[in-house]
Design a protein around this motif. Sequence first.
Motif, mmCIF file in Angstrom:
data_model
loop_
_atom_site.group_PDB
_atom_site.id
_atom_site.type_symbol
_atom_site.label_atom_id
_atom_site.label_comp_id
_atom_site.label_asym_id
_atom_site.label_seq_id
_atom_site.Cartn_x
_atom_site.Cartn_y
_atom_site.Cartn_z
ATOM 1 N N SER A 105 0.747 -1.056 -0.173
ATOM 2 C CA SER A 105 0.227 0.180 0.169
ATOM 3 C C SER A 105 1.061 1.059 0.051
ATOM 4 O O SER A 105 2.051 1.165 0.245
ATOM 5 C CB SER A 105 -0.748 0.235 1.308
ATOM 6 N N GLY A 106 0.353 2.426 -0.112
ATOM 7 C CA GLY A 106 0.972 3.716 -0.082
ATOM 8 C C GLY A 106 1.543 4.153 1.192
ATOM 9 O O GLY A 106 2.703 4.532 1.289
ATOM 10 N N ALA A 107 0.751 3.662 2.242
ATOM 11 C CA ALA A 107 1.291 3.967 3.574
ATOM 12 C C ALA A 107 2.557 3.401 3.848
ATOM 13 O O ALA A 107 3.432 3.612 4.547
ATOM 14 C CB ALA A 107 0.135 3.728 4.609
ATOM 15 N N ASN A 110 5.621 4.748 2.177
ATOM 16 C CA ASN A 110 5.977 5.531 2.837
ATOM 17 C C ASN A 110 6.849 5.351 4.251
ATOM 18 O O ASN A 110 7.733 5.790 4.538
ATOM 19 C CB ASN A 110 4.869 6.829 3.362
ATOM 20 N N PHE A 139 -0.897 14.488 2.330
ATOM 21 C CA PHE A 139 -1.501 13.334 2.450
ATOM 22 C C PHE A 139 -0.666 12.116 2.367
ATOM 23 O O PHE A 139 -0.042 12.008 1.055
ATOM 24 C CB PHE A 139 -2.981 13.075 1.951
ATOM 25 N N HIS A 140 0.081 11.414 3.381
ATOM 26 C CA HIS A 140 0.852 10.326 3.208
ATOM 27 C C HIS A 140 0.456 8.983 3.943
ATOM 28 O O HIS A 140 0.951 8.136 3.795
ATOM 29 C CB HIS A 140 2.185 10.964 4.007
ATOM 30 N N GLU A 191 4.357 15.392 -1.884
ATOM 31 C CA GLU A 191 3.654 15.043 -2.935
ATOM 32 C C GLU A 191 4.035 16.168 -4.220
ATOM 33 O O GLU A 191 3.470 17.347 -4.118
ATOM 34 C CB GLU A 191 2.300 14.847 -2.972
ATOM 35 N N ASP A 224 6.224 11.648 -2.444
ATOM 36 C CA ASP A 224 5.165 10.859 -2.411
ATOM 37 C C ASP A 224 4.571 10.647 -3.793
ATOM 38 O O ASP A 224 3.779 11.998 -3.735
ATOM 39 C CB ASP A 224 4.498 11.001 -1.175
ATOM 40 N N VAL A 226 2.607 8.311 -4.569
ATOM 41 C CA VAL A 226 1.537 7.210 -4.541
ATOM 42 C C VAL A 226 0.408 7.588 -5.233
ATOM 43 O O VAL A 226 -0.331 6.580 -6.008
ATOM 44 C CB VAL A 226 1.098 7.172 -2.911
ATOM 45 N N GLN A 227 -0.274 8.685 -5.255
ATOM 46 C CA GLN A 227 -1.164 8.866 -6.109
ATOM 47 C C GLN A 227 -0.928 9.702 -7.405
ATOM 48 O O GLN A 227 -1.446 9.448 -8.788
ATOM 49 C CB GLN A 227 -2.354 9.967 -5.539
ATOM 50 N N LYS A 254 -1.030 3.115 -5.630
ATOM 51 C CA LYS A 254 -2.438 3.255 -6.300
ATOM 52 C C LYS A 254 -2.359 2.555 -7.597
ATOM 53 O O LYS A 254 -3.062 1.541 -7.837
ATOM 54 C CB LYS A 254 -2.857 4.703 -6.164
HETATM 55 C C1 LIG Z 1 -3.491 7.199 -0.962
HETATM 56 C C2 LIG Z 1 -2.416 7.907 -0.594
HETATM 57 C C3 LIG Z 1 -1.667 7.344 0.250
HETATM 58 C C4 LIG Z 1 -1.766 6.122 1.110
HETATM 59 O O1 LIG Z 1 -2.062 5.176 0.517
HETATM 60 P P1 LIG Z 1 -2.650 3.401 1.047
HETATM 61 O O2 LIG Z 1 -2.658 2.554 -0.006
HETATM 62 O O3 LIG Z 1 -4.145 4.231 1.291
HETATM 63 O O4 LIG Z 1 -2.165 3.418 2.357
HETATM 64 C C5 LIG Z 1 -0.047 7.865 0.665
HETATM 65 N N1 LIG Z 1 0.116 9.087 -0.236
HETATM 66 C C6 LIG Z 1 -0.476 9.785 -1.119
HETATM 67 C C7 LIG Z 1 -0.051 10.705 -1.848
HETATM 68 C C8 LIG Z 1 -1.858 8.969 -1.461
HETATM 69 O O5 LIG Z 1 -2.823 9.758 -2.190
#
Ligand SMILES: *Cc1c(COP(=O)(O)O)cnc(C)c1O
Length: 409
Positions: A105-107, A110, A139-140, A191, A224, A226-227, A254
């Motif tokens: 996952s993203g969390a 990180n 948001f991380h 981000e 970051d 992730v998105q 994601k």
């Molecule tokens: C969604 C998101 C996260 C967390 O990802 P999860 O898979 O929900 O843990 C971390 N950073 C960013 C920028 C995100 O958009």
Amino acid sequence: MTDSFSLAQPMTSALMPLARRANLAFSHGEGVYLYGLDGKKYLDFLAGIAVCSLGHCHPYLVETLRAQAGKLWHCSNHFRIPEQERLAERLTRLTGMDMAYFCNSGAEANEAAFKLVRKYFDDSGQPERYRIISVEQAFHGRTMAALAATGQEKYLKGFYPKVDGFDQVAYGDLAAMAQAIGPTTAAIIIEPVQGEGGLRVASDEYLLGLRALCDRHGLLLIFDQVQCGIGRTGKFCSHSWCGGVKPDVITFAKGLGGGIPIGVCLSTKQAALGMTAGVHGTTFGGNPLVCAVANAVLDILATDEFLQNVQNCGTRFGAGLKQLAAEFPDIIVEHRGRGLLTGIQCKITNTDFVPVLREHGLLSTQGGDNCLRLVPPLIVKPAEIDLALEKIRTAAHSWRERAASVGAA
Ligand SMILES: *Cc1c(COP(=O)(O)O)cnc(C)c1O
């Protein structure tokens, strides 16, 4: 199993009610469409929160998943995993990084980045340098450390004490960032384009300024993505829009698996020096099944032609949203975002507009700063962008009519 399921029945109390769910479920999806159990067809500009990068049930992903499902799902990281090695090589080549660590996952990606930072400084004889600076409205993620980096009261409330080692400064303010750096600072995380936080696009000047600060003070720079990564903005890495900026660490999740849970922490060889055998790990991360699917996502997504379509559709969408903002100043403040990580800042309450759009057959979600986030699958076509714009226009008209009739009553 779902035969007995009905939207007319209340939702089970056997689920922790953590998610604010619409009373809607889907039977199946295809491309940019989801088919609801309410009998309606939805244009999916939520894409599972920017996850379904190739849309729903992409034939090539289905074929890859089926083939891998009949071979090997999971064997643990006690063994070599060919699909994982291949994915690591491809991702490092695509990002300019040297090494990859796969998680779910993203969390978690990180979290791995934070541990990498602490280990790096501990190994270099500076254990006092452990603090990581993030920006406000970031948001991380929601694990304890990711939450501390996210730093927003609305997510932290009820979960104090906050994990130590995270500081926050105002977004976009290089002077404030310089001020916040001290002898215990180890890294900066940002981000390049915000998702949840409100679709802010970091300027080139800001990103280059952060890099310069990191260089001056010997800090690691974490992007970051992730998105905003994996082609979401029209380039594979969102920071590639800014010539000359290179992070030390990148996190993705994601969109990487097209709907399969996978995250990755990528870093330079130097930054990963402390990440030696047994230092960090995961049971599920990078198993053959998820890596086979993620490799298939890259087969399609990591091409110039594919990314050009994301850029074209992003530009088209942005222009259309700007036009809508001009048409509906009572509803929309402005267009925000980059590529297909996009949306509008609303004048009305964003969460009120999401269900109205859904009634008009368009799925979306909210974001910080009263934004409406529109993150379609990256396989979207110009005609579907136009259809989404038309649905937003119709929804905005119906909002106005409703507002007028409430006002008159
Ligand atoms: C969604 C998101 C996260 C967390 O990802 P999860 O898979 O929900 O843990 C971390 N950073 C960013 C920028 C995100 O958009």
